[in-house]
Scaffold this active site. Structure first.
Site, PDB file in Angstrom:
ATOM      1  N   GLU A 245       0.817  -1.220   0.000  1.00 37.18           N
ATOM      2  CA  GLU A 245       0.000   0.000   0.000  1.00 37.18           C
ATOM      3  C   GLU A 245       0.851   1.270   0.000  1.00 37.18           C
ATOM      4  O   GLU A 245       0.842   2.067   0.947  1.00 37.18           O
ATOM      5  CB  GLU A 245      -0.973  -0.030   1.180  1.00 37.18           C
ATOM      6  CG  GLU A 245      -1.916  -1.228   1.089  1.00 37.18           C
ATOM      7  CD  GLU A 245      -3.050  -1.225   2.089  1.00 37.18           C
ATOM      8  OE1 GLU A 245      -2.992  -0.452   3.064  1.00 37.18           O
ATOM      9  OE2 GLU A 245      -4.003  -2.010   1.893  1.00 37.18           O
ATOM     10  N   GLU A 343      -4.432  -8.835  -1.277  1.00 38.96           N
ATOM     11  CA  GLU A 343      -4.976  -8.619   0.070  1.00 38.96           C
ATOM     12  C   GLU A 343      -6.452  -8.257   0.009  1.00 38.96           C
ATOM     13  O   GLU A 343      -6.884  -7.489  -0.848  1.00 38.96           O
ATOM     14  CB  GLU A 343      -4.218  -7.511   0.803  1.00 38.96           C
ATOM     15  CG  GLU A 343      -4.686  -7.332   2.256  1.00 38.96           C
ATOM     16  CD  GLU A 343      -3.972  -6.199   2.983  1.00 38.96           C
ATOM     17  OE1 GLU A 343      -2.728  -6.137   2.881  1.00 38.96           O
ATOM     18  OE2 GLU A 343      -4.646  -5.382   3.646  1.00 38.96           O
TER      19      GLU A 343
END
Length: 513
Positions: A245, A343
Protein backbone atom coordinates in the site's frame (compact mmCIF):
# COMPACT_ATOMS: atom_id res chain seq x y z
CA UNK A 1 -8.52 0.90 -25.14
CA UNK A 2 -11.39 -1.18 -26.43
CA UNK A 3 -12.82 -3.38 -23.68
CA UNK A 4 -14.81 -6.52 -24.61
CA UNK A 5 -18.24 -6.80 -23.06
CA UNK A 6 -17.28 -10.05 -21.38
CA UNK A 7 -14.53 -8.35 -19.42
CA UNK A 8 -16.61 -5.30 -18.55
CA UNK A 9 -19.30 -7.16 -16.66
CA UNK A 10 -19.67 -6.08 -13.07
CA UNK A 11 -20.04 -9.46 -11.51
CA UNK A 12 -22.20 -9.83 -8.45
CA UNK A 13 -22.37 -13.57 -8.28
CA UNK A 14 -21.01 -16.05 -5.85
CA UNK A 15 -19.62 -19.51 -6.17
CA UNK A 16 -19.81 -22.49 -3.88
CA UNK A 17 -17.83 -25.57 -4.59
CA UNK A 18 -17.46 -28.88 -2.85
CA UNK A 19 -14.40 -30.92 -3.78
CA UNK A 20 -14.79 -34.37 -5.24
CA UNK A 21 -11.05 -34.60 -5.72
CA UNK A 22 -8.78 -36.34 -3.25
CA UNK A 23 -5.29 -37.71 -2.85
CA UNK A 24 -4.30 -40.93 -4.59
CA UNK A 25 -0.61 -40.59 -3.71
CA UNK A 26 1.80 -38.06 -2.26
CA UNK A 27 3.02 -37.19 -5.74
CA UNK A 28 -0.49 -36.62 -7.05
CA UNK A 29 -1.21 -33.00 -7.83
CA UNK A 30 -4.83 -33.22 -8.95
CA UNK A 31 -6.65 -36.56 -8.55
CA UNK A 32 -10.28 -37.57 -8.53
CA UNK A 33 -12.03 -39.86 -6.07
CA UNK A 34 -15.09 -40.62 -8.16
CA UNK A 35 -13.64 -42.87 -10.83
CA UNK A 36 -15.09 -42.77 -14.32
CA UNK A 37 -17.61 -40.01 -14.86
CA UNK A 38 -20.67 -40.87 -16.90
CA UNK A 39 -20.90 -39.07 -20.23
CA UNK A 40 -22.77 -35.81 -19.80
CA UNK A 41 -22.84 -36.09 -16.00
CA UNK A 42 -22.46 -32.96 -13.89
CA UNK A 43 -21.31 -33.05 -10.31
CA UNK A 44 -22.28 -30.03 -8.29
CA UNK A 45 -21.92 -28.60 -4.82
CA UNK A 46 -23.85 -25.91 -3.02
CA UNK A 47 -23.78 -23.58 -0.06
CA UNK A 48 -27.04 -21.84 0.75
CA UNK A 49 -28.33 -19.60 3.50
CA UNK A 50 -30.99 -21.04 5.80
CA UNK A 51 -30.00 -24.58 4.85
CA UNK A 52 -27.42 -27.06 6.07
CA UNK A 53 -25.57 -26.89 2.76
CA UNK A 54 -21.94 -25.90 3.25
CA UNK A 55 -19.87 -27.12 0.34
CA UNK A 56 -22.40 -29.94 0.17
CA UNK A 57 -22.55 -32.34 -2.76
CA UNK A 58 -25.90 -32.51 -4.55
CA UNK A 59 -27.36 -35.33 -6.69
CA UNK A 60 -25.70 -35.45 -10.11
CA UNK A 61 -27.27 -33.62 -13.01
CA UNK A 62 -27.26 -34.79 -16.62
CA UNK A 63 -26.74 -32.71 -19.75
CA UNK A 64 -29.35 -33.13 -22.42
CA UNK A 65 -30.30 -31.49 -25.68
CA UNK A 66 -30.60 -27.71 -25.70
CA UNK A 67 -34.02 -26.17 -25.05
CA UNK A 68 -35.51 -22.66 -25.00
CA UNK A 69 -35.31 -20.83 -21.65
CA UNK A 70 -35.25 -17.22 -20.52
CA UNK A 71 -32.44 -17.27 -17.93
CA UNK A 72 -29.20 -18.73 -19.26
CA UNK A 73 -25.64 -19.18 -17.95
CA UNK A 74 -23.62 -19.81 -21.09
CA UNK A 75 -20.23 -21.55 -21.20
CA UNK A 76 -17.82 -21.82 -24.12
CA UNK A 77 -14.48 -23.45 -23.38
CA UNK A 78 -13.09 -22.63 -26.81
CA UNK A 79 -12.76 -18.98 -25.72
CA UNK A 80 -9.88 -18.78 -23.25
CA UNK A 81 -8.33 -16.00 -21.20
CA UNK A 82 -5.71 -15.84 -18.40
CA UNK A 83 -3.94 -18.75 -16.69
CA UNK A 84 -4.63 -19.05 -12.96
CA UNK A 85 -1.73 -18.89 -10.49
CA UNK A 86 -3.53 -19.78 -7.26
CA UNK A 87 -5.20 -18.85 -3.98
CA UNK A 88 -4.12 -18.38 -0.39
CA UNK A 89 -3.95 -16.33 2.81
CA UNK A 90 -1.39 -14.45 4.89
CA UNK A 91 1.10 -15.70 7.48
CA UNK A 92 1.07 -12.50 9.51
CA UNK A 93 2.71 -12.23 12.90
CA UNK A 94 -0.76 -12.11 14.49
CA UNK A 95 -2.06 -15.13 12.59
CA UNK A 96 1.03 -17.15 13.44
CA UNK A 97 0.83 -16.13 17.11
CA UNK A 98 -2.81 -17.24 17.36
CA UNK A 99 -2.02 -20.49 15.55
CA UNK A 100 0.77 -21.13 18.04
CA UNK A 101 -1.71 -20.78 20.94
CA UNK A 102 -3.85 -23.64 19.64
CA UNK A 103 -3.39 -27.17 20.88
CA UNK A 104 -1.87 -29.67 18.46
CA UNK A 105 -5.27 -31.09 17.48
CA UNK A 106 -6.63 -27.69 16.45
CA UNK A 107 -3.39 -26.72 14.76
CA UNK A 108 -3.74 -29.79 12.58
CA UNK A 109 -7.37 -28.92 11.92
CA UNK A 110 -6.37 -25.45 10.68
CA UNK A 111 -3.68 -26.93 8.46
CA UNK A 112 -6.10 -29.47 7.01
CA UNK A 113 -8.81 -26.86 6.45
CA UNK A 114 -6.51 -24.67 4.39
CA UNK A 115 -3.75 -26.74 2.83
CA UNK A 116 -4.87 -30.36 2.51
CA UNK A 117 -6.53 -32.08 -0.42
CA UNK A 118 -9.72 -32.24 1.64
CA UNK A 119 -9.52 -28.53 2.53
CA UNK A 120 -9.27 -25.37 0.45
CA UNK A 121 -6.10 -26.56 -1.33
CA UNK A 122 -4.31 -23.24 -0.85
CA UNK A 123 -1.18 -23.03 -3.01
CA UNK A 124 -0.21 -19.39 -2.40
CA UNK A 125 0.43 -17.22 0.64
CA UNK A 126 1.49 -13.74 1.65
CA UNK A 127 4.18 -12.93 4.19
CA UNK A 128 5.02 -9.52 5.67
CA UNK A 129 8.71 -8.56 5.60
CA UNK A 130 8.97 -7.39 9.19
CA UNK A 131 6.07 -6.13 11.27
CA UNK A 132 2.76 -4.84 9.98
CA UNK A 133 -0.49 -3.68 11.58
CA UNK A 134 -1.27 -7.31 12.38
CA UNK A 135 1.78 -7.87 14.54
CA UNK A 136 2.00 -7.93 18.31
CA UNK A 137 4.61 -5.18 18.21
CA UNK A 138 6.82 -3.25 15.83
CA UNK A 139 9.94 -5.16 14.83
CA UNK A 140 12.46 -5.39 12.01
CA UNK A 141 15.45 -7.53 11.07
CA UNK A 142 18.22 -5.01 11.77
CA UNK A 143 17.67 -2.40 14.46
CA UNK A 144 21.32 -1.32 14.64
CA UNK A 145 21.38 2.29 13.53
CA UNK A 146 23.37 3.16 10.40
CA UNK A 147 24.22 -0.49 9.70
CA UNK A 148 24.41 0.22 5.98
CA UNK A 149 25.87 -3.19 5.17
CA UNK A 150 23.23 -4.96 7.31
CA UNK A 151 25.88 -6.86 9.25
CA UNK A 152 23.37 -7.41 12.05
CA UNK A 153 20.51 -8.66 9.86
CA UNK A 154 18.59 -11.53 11.48
CA UNK A 155 15.16 -13.13 11.10
CA UNK A 156 15.36 -14.58 14.62
CA UNK A 157 11.98 -13.04 15.46
CA UNK A 158 10.23 -15.12 12.78
CA UNK A 159 11.65 -18.39 14.09
CA UNK A 160 9.35 -18.33 17.13
CA UNK A 161 6.05 -19.04 15.36
CA UNK A 162 5.93 -17.60 11.80
CA UNK A 163 8.44 -19.96 10.22
CA UNK A 164 7.10 -23.06 12.04
CA UNK A 165 3.58 -22.24 10.79
CA UNK A 166 4.81 -21.87 7.22
CA UNK A 167 6.77 -25.11 7.37
CA UNK A 168 3.77 -27.05 8.69
CA UNK A 169 1.60 -25.60 5.93
CA UNK A 170 4.11 -26.60 3.27
CA UNK A 171 4.35 -30.11 4.68
CA UNK A 172 0.56 -30.43 4.78
CA UNK A 173 0.39 -29.55 1.12
CA UNK A 174 3.29 -31.84 0.21
CA UNK A 175 1.43 -34.78 1.77
CA UNK A 176 -0.95 -34.82 -1.18
CA UNK A 177 0.55 -32.60 -3.90
CA UNK A 178 3.90 -31.92 -5.56
CA UNK A 179 2.72 -28.43 -6.50
CA UNK A 180 4.66 -25.64 -4.81
CA UNK A 181 3.47 -23.17 -2.18
CA UNK A 182 4.12 -19.80 -3.84
CA UNK A 183 4.71 -17.15 -1.16
CA UNK A 184 4.55 -13.42 -1.91
CA UNK A 185 6.47 -11.31 0.64
CA UNK A 186 5.68 -7.62 1.20
CA UNK A 187 7.32 -4.94 3.36
CA UNK A 188 5.39 -2.42 5.44
CA UNK A 189 8.37 -0.36 6.63
CA UNK A 190 12.17 -0.44 6.71
CA UNK A 191 13.90 -0.11 10.07
CA UNK A 192 13.20 3.40 11.30
CA UNK A 193 16.83 4.52 10.98
CA UNK A 194 16.53 4.20 7.20
CA UNK A 195 13.59 6.64 7.05
CA UNK A 196 13.45 10.42 6.87
CA UNK A 197 11.54 10.85 10.13
CA UNK A 198 13.23 7.95 11.96
CA UNK A 199 9.89 6.24 12.59
CA UNK A 200 8.38 2.99 11.37
CA UNK A 201 5.03 4.81 11.28
CA UNK A 202 4.10 7.94 9.31
CA UNK A 203 3.17 10.36 12.11
CA UNK A 204 3.39 13.65 10.21
CA UNK A 205 2.91 13.30 6.47
CA UNK A 206 3.88 11.28 3.43
CA UNK A 207 6.89 13.52 2.87
CA UNK A 208 8.62 12.20 5.98
CA UNK A 209 7.50 8.59 5.37
CA UNK A 210 10.19 7.79 2.83
CA UNK A 211 13.57 6.11 2.67
CA UNK A 212 16.57 8.39 3.07
CA UNK A 213 18.44 8.66 -0.22
CA UNK A 214 21.64 7.31 1.28
CA UNK A 215 19.86 4.16 2.46
CA UNK A 216 18.06 3.22 -0.74
CA UNK A 217 20.82 0.73 -1.67
CA UNK A 218 20.63 -0.64 1.87
CA UNK A 219 16.85 -1.04 1.65
CA UNK A 220 17.24 -3.02 -1.59
CA UNK A 221 19.89 -5.18 0.09
CA UNK A 222 17.43 -5.76 2.96
CA UNK A 223 15.08 -7.56 0.54
CA UNK A 224 17.93 -9.76 -0.65
CA UNK A 225 19.03 -10.60 2.89
CA UNK A 226 15.45 -11.54 3.76
CA UNK A 227 15.15 -13.89 0.80
CA UNK A 228 18.49 -15.50 1.60
CA UNK A 229 17.62 -15.93 5.28
CA UNK A 230 14.33 -17.63 4.49
CA UNK A 231 16.02 -19.86 1.92
CA UNK A 232 18.45 -20.95 4.65
CA UNK A 233 15.36 -22.01 6.65
CA UNK A 234 14.22 -24.14 3.70
CA UNK A 235 11.54 -21.70 2.56
CA UNK A 236 11.78 -20.31 -0.96
CA UNK A 237 9.97 -17.02 -1.44
CA UNK A 238 8.31 -17.06 -4.87
CA UNK A 239 7.83 -13.31 -5.21
CA UNK A 240 7.95 -9.93 -3.52
CA UNK A 241 6.02 -6.70 -3.86
CA UNK A 242 8.00 -3.46 -3.79
CA UNK A 243 5.83 -2.02 -1.02
CA UNK A 244 2.53 -2.77 0.69
CA UNK A 245 0.00 0.00 0.00
CA UNK A 246 2.54 2.62 -1.11
CA UNK A 247 -0.07 5.37 -1.40
CA UNK A 248 -0.89 5.12 2.31
CA UNK A 249 0.91 7.02 5.07
CA UNK A 250 -0.47 5.34 8.20
CA UNK A 251 0.14 7.06 11.51
CA UNK A 252 -1.06 4.12 13.63
CA UNK A 253 1.06 1.32 12.11
CA UNK A 254 4.05 0.71 9.84
CA UNK A 255 4.19 2.28 6.43
CA UNK A 256 6.38 3.63 3.65
CA UNK A 257 5.25 6.02 0.95
CA UNK A 258 5.93 5.86 -2.76
CA UNK A 259 4.23 7.54 -5.68
CA UNK A 260 4.35 5.83 -9.09
CA UNK A 261 7.48 7.71 -10.11
CA UNK A 262 9.47 7.11 -6.92
CA UNK A 263 8.58 3.40 -6.88
CA UNK A 264 9.59 3.14 -10.53
CA UNK A 265 12.94 4.78 -9.79
CA UNK A 266 13.64 2.69 -6.69
CA UNK A 267 12.83 -0.44 -8.66
CA UNK A 268 15.01 0.26 -11.67
CA UNK A 269 17.94 1.86 -9.82
CA UNK A 270 18.18 -0.30 -6.70
CA UNK A 271 15.76 -3.17 -6.06
CA UNK A 272 15.64 -4.66 -9.54
CA UNK A 273 19.41 -4.85 -10.05
CA UNK A 274 19.96 -6.17 -6.50
CA UNK A 275 17.49 -9.03 -6.84
CA UNK A 276 18.53 -9.88 -10.37
CA UNK A 277 22.07 -10.32 -9.06
CA UNK A 278 21.22 -12.23 -5.88
CA UNK A 279 17.83 -13.86 -6.51
CA UNK A 280 17.07 -13.84 -10.24
CA UNK A 281 14.19 -16.31 -9.95
CA UNK A 282 12.21 -14.20 -7.48
CA UNK A 283 9.21 -12.49 -9.05
CA UNK A 284 8.75 -8.73 -8.49
CA UNK A 285 5.24 -7.24 -8.34
CA UNK A 286 4.53 -3.52 -8.42
CA UNK A 287 1.85 -1.36 -6.78
CA UNK A 288 0.17 -3.65 -4.18
CA UNK A 289 -2.62 -1.21 -3.42
CA UNK A 290 -6.21 -0.44 -4.39
CA UNK A 291 -7.65 -1.09 -7.83
CA UNK A 292 -8.90 2.48 -8.31
CA UNK A 293 -5.36 3.69 -9.15
CA UNK A 294 -3.89 0.59 -10.76
CA UNK A 295 -3.98 1.98 -14.30
CA UNK A 296 -1.87 5.04 -13.42
CA UNK A 297 0.72 2.97 -11.55
CA UNK A 298 0.98 0.38 -14.30
CA UNK A 299 1.36 3.03 -16.98
CA UNK A 300 4.07 4.88 -15.08
CA UNK A 301 6.19 1.86 -14.23
CA UNK A 302 5.55 -0.58 -17.07
CA UNK A 303 5.95 2.05 -19.79
CA UNK A 304 9.54 2.54 -18.65
CA UNK A 305 11.63 -0.28 -20.17
CA UNK A 306 14.36 0.09 -17.54
CA UNK A 307 11.84 -0.58 -14.77
CA UNK A 308 9.56 -2.98 -16.65
CA UNK A 309 12.37 -5.46 -17.30
CA UNK A 310 12.30 -6.40 -13.60
CA UNK A 311 8.52 -6.74 -13.24
CA UNK A 312 6.59 -10.01 -13.28
CA UNK A 313 3.20 -8.65 -12.30
CA UNK A 314 0.96 -6.04 -10.72
CA UNK A 315 -0.54 -6.58 -7.26
CA UNK A 316 -3.89 -5.10 -6.21
CA UNK A 317 -6.11 -4.75 -3.13
CA UNK A 318 -9.89 -4.39 -3.00
CA UNK A 319 -10.50 -1.56 -0.50
CA UNK A 320 -11.51 1.08 -3.06
CA UNK A 321 -14.43 -1.02 -4.29
CA UNK A 322 -14.99 -3.21 -7.34
CA UNK A 323 -13.09 -1.17 -9.94
CA UNK A 324 -13.21 -4.16 -12.28
CA UNK A 325 -12.95 -2.05 -15.47
CA UNK A 326 -9.57 -0.78 -14.23
CA UNK A 327 -8.28 -4.35 -14.19
CA UNK A 328 -9.50 -4.85 -17.73
CA UNK A 329 -7.85 -1.62 -18.88
CA UNK A 330 -4.58 -2.52 -17.19
CA UNK A 331 -4.55 -5.92 -18.84
CA UNK A 332 -5.10 -4.55 -22.33
CA UNK A 333 -2.41 -1.92 -21.82
CA UNK A 334 0.08 -4.54 -20.59
CA UNK A 335 -1.28 -7.97 -21.59
CA UNK A 336 1.93 -9.84 -20.70
CA UNK A 337 2.00 -8.64 -17.09
CA UNK A 338 -0.23 -10.72 -14.79
CA UNK A 339 -2.46 -9.08 -12.19
CA UNK A 340 -2.63 -10.72 -8.75
CA UNK A 341 -5.00 -9.80 -5.91
CA UNK A 342 -2.79 -9.84 -2.79
CA UNK A 343 -4.98 -8.62 0.07
CA UNK A 344 -8.62 -8.47 1.15
CA UNK A 345 -10.38 -8.30 4.49
CA UNK A 346 -13.52 -6.95 6.11
CA UNK A 347 -14.44 -5.49 9.50
CA UNK A 348 -14.16 -7.86 12.43
CA UNK A 349 -17.03 -10.18 13.29
CA UNK A 350 -18.37 -9.33 16.76
CA UNK A 351 -20.14 -12.69 17.11
CA UNK A 352 -17.85 -15.30 15.50
CA UNK A 353 -20.29 -18.13 16.29
CA UNK A 354 -22.98 -16.44 14.16
CA UNK A 355 -21.11 -14.97 11.20
CA UNK A 356 -22.55 -12.46 8.75
CA UNK A 357 -23.67 -14.16 5.53
CA UNK A 358 -23.14 -11.15 3.30
CA UNK A 359 -19.39 -11.23 3.94
CA UNK A 360 -19.20 -14.48 2.01
CA UNK A 361 -21.07 -12.92 -0.89
CA UNK A 362 -18.75 -9.90 -0.73
CA UNK A 363 -15.72 -12.13 -1.14
CA UNK A 364 -17.29 -14.14 -3.94
CA UNK A 365 -18.41 -11.01 -5.74
CA UNK A 366 -14.90 -9.62 -5.74
CA UNK A 367 -13.21 -12.87 -6.70
CA UNK A 368 -15.59 -13.52 -9.55
CA UNK A 369 -15.29 -9.95 -10.79
CA UNK A 370 -11.51 -10.11 -10.57
CA UNK A 371 -11.28 -13.42 -12.40
CA UNK A 372 -13.64 -12.17 -15.09
CA UNK A 373 -11.25 -9.25 -15.61
CA UNK A 374 -7.89 -10.99 -15.97
CA UNK A 375 -6.75 -11.48 -12.38
CA UNK A 376 -4.67 -14.67 -11.98
CA UNK A 377 -5.11 -15.34 -8.25
CA UNK A 378 -6.48 -14.15 -4.93
CA UNK A 379 -4.72 -13.99 -1.55
CA UNK A 380 -6.78 -13.26 1.55
CA UNK A 381 -5.41 -11.48 4.62
CA UNK A 382 -4.89 -13.16 8.05
CA UNK A 383 -5.25 -16.95 8.00
CA UNK A 384 -6.27 -17.12 11.67
CA UNK A 385 -7.26 -14.48 14.24
CA UNK A 386 -8.61 -14.51 17.77
CA UNK A 387 -12.25 -13.85 18.64
CA UNK A 388 -11.58 -10.10 18.72
CA UNK A 389 -10.18 -10.07 15.20
CA UNK A 390 -6.64 -9.63 16.50
CA UNK A 391 -4.21 -9.27 18.03
CA UNK A 392 -3.04 -6.15 16.29
CA UNK A 393 -1.12 -3.12 17.49
CA UNK A 394 -4.16 -1.68 19.29
CA UNK A 395 -4.72 -4.92 21.19
CA UNK A 396 -8.01 -6.66 22.00
CA UNK A 397 -8.68 -4.66 25.18
CA UNK A 398 -9.41 -1.49 23.24
CA UNK A 399 -11.55 -3.16 20.57
CA UNK A 400 -14.74 -2.96 22.64
CA UNK A 401 -14.32 0.78 23.29
CA UNK A 402 -14.41 3.78 21.00
CA UNK A 403 -11.34 2.66 19.05
CA UNK A 404 -12.20 0.50 16.06
CA UNK A 405 -9.68 -2.26 15.60
CA UNK A 406 -9.43 -5.87 14.62
CA UNK A 407 -10.34 -7.53 11.37
CA UNK A 408 -12.26 -10.55 10.21
CA UNK A 409 -10.58 -13.79 9.30
CA UNK A 410 -11.81 -16.98 7.68
CA UNK A 411 -11.03 -18.82 10.88
CA UNK A 412 -11.61 -17.02 14.18
CA UNK A 413 -10.48 -18.71 17.37
CA UNK A 414 -11.40 -18.58 21.04
CA UNK A 415 -7.94 -19.42 22.37
CA UNK A 416 -9.23 -19.85 25.94
CA UNK A 417 -11.90 -22.39 25.02
CA UNK A 418 -9.88 -23.78 22.10
CA UNK A 419 -12.72 -23.43 19.59
CA UNK A 420 -12.42 -22.62 15.88
CA UNK A 421 -15.22 -20.62 14.25
CA UNK A 422 -15.16 -20.90 10.43
CA UNK A 423 -16.69 -17.80 8.90
CA UNK A 424 -19.00 -17.81 5.90
CA UNK A 425 -16.36 -16.58 3.49
CA UNK A 426 -14.14 -19.54 4.34
CA UNK A 427 -16.59 -21.71 2.40
CA UNK A 428 -17.13 -19.15 -0.34
CA UNK A 429 -13.45 -18.75 -1.15
CA UNK A 430 -13.01 -22.50 -0.93
CA UNK A 431 -15.52 -23.06 -3.69
CA UNK A 432 -13.05 -21.52 -6.07
CA UNK A 433 -9.68 -22.42 -4.57
CA UNK A 434 -10.60 -26.07 -4.00
CA UNK A 435 -11.63 -26.72 -7.58
CA UNK A 436 -9.39 -24.43 -9.63
CA UNK A 437 -5.78 -25.68 -9.46
CA UNK A 438 -2.78 -23.78 -10.70
CA UNK A 439 -2.58 -23.61 -14.51
CA UNK A 440 -6.33 -23.73 -14.95
CA UNK A 441 -7.51 -21.33 -17.64
CA UNK A 442 -10.35 -18.83 -17.43
CA UNK A 443 -12.96 -19.58 -20.12
CA UNK A 444 -15.93 -17.69 -21.49
CA UNK A 445 -19.08 -17.44 -19.41
CA UNK A 446 -22.05 -15.10 -19.49
CA UNK A 447 -25.30 -14.62 -17.58
CA UNK A 448 -27.92 -14.01 -20.27
CA UNK A 449 -30.81 -12.53 -18.33
CA UNK A 450 -31.65 -8.93 -17.47
CA UNK A 451 -32.10 -7.61 -13.94
CA UNK A 452 -30.82 -10.84 -12.46
CA UNK A 453 -29.03 -11.47 -9.18
CA UNK A 454 -27.11 -14.31 -10.85
CA UNK A 455 -23.40 -14.01 -11.56
CA UNK A 456 -20.90 -16.53 -12.85
CA UNK A 457 -17.35 -17.41 -13.70
CA UNK A 458 -15.83 -20.51 -15.33
CA UNK A 459 -12.52 -22.30 -15.77
CA UNK A 460 -10.94 -25.22 -17.59
CA UNK A 461 -8.59 -27.24 -15.36
CA UNK A 462 -5.33 -28.82 -16.61
CA UNK A 463 -7.12 -32.18 -16.95
CA UNK A 464 -9.78 -30.50 -19.13
CA UNK A 465 -12.58 -30.41 -16.58
CA UNK A 466 -14.96 -27.46 -16.74
CA UNK A 467 -15.63 -25.66 -13.46
CA UNK A 468 -18.61 -23.29 -13.42
CA UNK A 469 -19.52 -21.11 -10.44
CA UNK A 470 -22.94 -19.50 -10.23
CA UNK A 471 -24.10 -17.32 -7.35
CA UNK A 472 -27.52 -15.99 -6.52
CA UNK A 473 -27.30 -12.96 -4.22
CA UNK A 474 -31.04 -12.31 -4.35
CA UNK A 475 -33.80 -13.06 -1.87
CA UNK A 476 -35.66 -15.38 -4.26
CA UNK A 477 -34.63 -18.64 -5.96
CA UNK A 478 -33.82 -18.42 -9.67
CA UNK A 479 -34.14 -21.27 -12.16
CA UNK A 480 -31.73 -21.03 -15.08
CA UNK A 481 -30.37 -23.06 -17.97
CA UNK A 482 -26.71 -24.06 -17.86
CA UNK A 483 -25.72 -24.13 -21.53
CA UNK A 484 -22.41 -25.60 -22.71
CA UNK A 485 -21.35 -25.28 -26.33
CA UNK A 486 -18.55 -27.82 -26.39
CA UNK A 487 -19.44 -31.01 -24.54
CA UNK A 488 -19.64 -32.75 -27.87
CA UNK A 489 -17.04 -35.48 -27.34
CA UNK A 490 -18.66 -36.74 -24.11
CA UNK A 491 -22.29 -35.71 -24.31
CA UNK A 492 -22.81 -36.32 -28.01
CA UNK A 493 -23.88 -32.79 -28.94
CA UNK A 494 -22.27 -29.39 -29.44
CA UNK A 495 -24.97 -27.59 -27.46
CA UNK A 496 -25.90 -29.31 -24.21
CA UNK A 497 -28.07 -27.88 -21.46
CA UNK A 498 -29.56 -28.62 -18.06
CA UNK A 499 -32.07 -26.79 -15.87
CA UNK A 500 -30.93 -25.79 -12.37
CA UNK A 501 -32.44 -23.78 -9.51
CA UNK A 502 -30.17 -21.51 -7.49
CA UNK A 503 -31.65 -21.00 -4.04
CA UNK A 504 -31.79 -17.53 -2.53
CA UNK A 505 -28.37 -16.43 -1.25
CA UNK A 506 -26.65 -19.52 -2.56
CA UNK A 507 -23.62 -20.44 -4.57
CA UNK A 508 -23.17 -23.56 -6.65
CA UNK A 509 -20.24 -25.09 -8.46
CA UNK A 510 -20.67 -27.41 -11.42
CA UNK A 511 -17.96 -29.85 -12.52
CA UNK A 512 -18.01 -31.76 -15.79
CA UNK A 513 -15.91 -32.90 -18.75
Amino acid sequence: VEMPARSMRIVRAFAWWRSWWCTLAAATVWATNVGVVEAGAIQWYRTAQNTGDRLTEQPDLQFGADFPFDAVVEINRSMTYQTIEGFGGAFTDSASYVFNKLNSTLQNEVLQMYFSGEGLRYNMARLPIGSCDFSLETYNYDSVKDDANLSNFSIEHDKAYIIPFIKMAIQTRKAWSNDSMNIVASPWSPPKWMKVFDSAYCPLSCLECQVKDKYKPTWALYFSKFLSAYKTEGINIWGITVQNEPEACPFEYEGLHFNPETERDFLKQFLGPQLRKDHPDTKILIFDHNKNHVVKWAQTILSDPEAAQYVWGTAVHWYSGDDFPNLNTTHFLFPNTPILATEATVAREKDPANPTWSKGEHYAHDMIGDMNNWVVGFIDWNLVLDKYGGPDHAGPDECEGLLKCGSDGMLLVDTDKQIIYPQVFYYYVGQISKFVPRNSVKIFDAVLVSNSSLESTAFLTPDKRVVVVVMNTGDQPITFKLLDHTTGGRAGTNRSAVRVTALAHSIQTFLYY
